[in-house]
Enzyme design. Sequence first.
Site, mmCIF file in Angstrom:
data_model
loop_
_atom_site.group_PDB
_atom_site.id
_atom_site.type_symbol
_atom_site.label_atom_id
_atom_site.label_comp_id
_atom_site.label_asym_id
_atom_site.label_seq_id
_atom_site.Cartn_x
_atom_site.Cartn_y
_atom_site.Cartn_z
ATOM 1 N N ALA A 32 7.262 -1.810 35.602
ATOM 2 C CA ALA A 32 8.469 -1.442 36.739
ATOM 3 C C ALA A 32 9.304 -2.847 36.757
ATOM 4 O O ALA A 32 10.509 -2.802 36.998
ATOM 5 C CB ALA A 32 8.088 -1.058 37.872
ATOM 6 N N LYS A 33 8.543 -4.004 37.244
ATOM 7 C CA LYS A 33 9.457 -5.302 37.641
ATOM 8 C C LYS A 33 9.870 -5.662 36.407
ATOM 9 O O LYS A 33 10.983 -6.377 36.756
ATOM 10 C CB LYS A 33 8.529 -6.232 38.398
ATOM 11 C CG LYS A 33 7.771 -5.486 39.620
ATOM 12 C CD LYS A 33 8.986 -5.370 40.689
ATOM 13 C CE LYS A 33 8.490 -5.090 41.981
ATOM 14 N NZ LYS A 33 9.585 -4.965 42.832
ATOM 15 N N TYR A 41 2.915 -1.673 37.596
ATOM 16 C CA TYR A 41 3.780 -2.604 38.407
ATOM 17 C C TYR A 41 4.387 -3.581 37.450
ATOM 18 O O TYR A 41 5.718 -3.768 37.847
ATOM 19 C CB TYR A 41 3.153 -3.153 39.385
ATOM 20 C CG TYR A 41 3.611 -4.063 40.396
ATOM 21 C CD1 TYR A 41 4.220 -3.389 41.549
ATOM 22 C CD2 TYR A 41 3.734 -5.466 40.330
ATOM 23 C CE1 TYR A 41 4.902 -4.305 42.538
ATOM 24 C CE2 TYR A 41 4.322 -6.139 41.314
ATOM 25 C CZ TYR A 41 4.772 -5.595 42.422
ATOM 26 O OH TYR A 41 5.605 -6.307 43.509
ATOM 27 N N ASP A 57 13.551 8.986 50.817
ATOM 28 C CA ASP A 57 12.517 8.884 49.904
ATOM 29 C C ASP A 57 13.618 8.503 48.708
ATOM 30 O O ASP A 57 14.233 9.256 48.107
ATOM 31 C CB ASP A 57 12.067 10.135 49.383
ATOM 32 C CG ASP A 57 11.026 9.828 48.115
ATOM 33 O OD1 ASP A 57 11.131 8.970 47.701
ATOM 34 O OD2 ASP A 57 10.538 10.977 47.696
#
Length: 255
Positions: free
Chosen positions: A158-159, A155, A64
């Site tokens: 985060a990117k 997303y 993980d």
Amino acid sequence: MGRFEGRVVAITGAARGIGRSSAARFAAEGASVALIDLDAPAAAEAAAGLPLVKGAKAIGIGADVTSASDAERAVARAADELGGLHVLMNNAGITRDNLLFKMSEDDWDQVIGVHLKGAFLMSRAAQSRFVAQRYGKIVNLSSISALGNRGQANYAAAKMGVQGFTRTLAIELGPFGVNVNAIAPGFVATEMTDATAARLGLSAEEFQRRTAQATLVGRIGRPEDIAAAATFLAGDESSYITGQTLYVDGGQTVA
């Protein structure tokens, strides 16, 4: 002689999609590869199917990436069992798409955790080895969604964070012989984009057809397209490139 002969590559999220395709490309060019994934059996299966050259090895590792202990253990196992570590590709990712007013705190935390915290923990685990040997390559996966995309606040954040993270690591690690770059794919046909199609009420085929029509090169991306970029950025021929994000999107961000 393959350009990665004698090199060890660790790839997260490697059981399928872009990660698995990249593992195959690195293996075909001579690397020993550690395929790291939350799904340990799938990682082992993918490792067993790689086109290894003579003398190279591949292992699947269950981990993980949002766990510091898992990240440290995965890096240590890759280095111990394969004889070192030279390249880290931070590819693990998930989506939990929704409009802002519908997005839960858990949706936000999971996406930021896997993409951004995962890249941080894996890079932190690998960098001590890279610095000690004064050689290393880190390739992070961003996305054109970093520029903003409806229903992907988590997303996209985060990117884009991955891009800032990449530039900062390049500054910190460059003096120690470590190159750090990112790839920002456009639409790539994977299980993840199939899930996006379903969320939009489209079949995967229809979603791909519409995307191809809106792309300058007239086709969708394939995992192999990203694998080609990854092996370039991880190779010695790109040693004068660091801190950059390469958009591999068929012209989607130009059109």
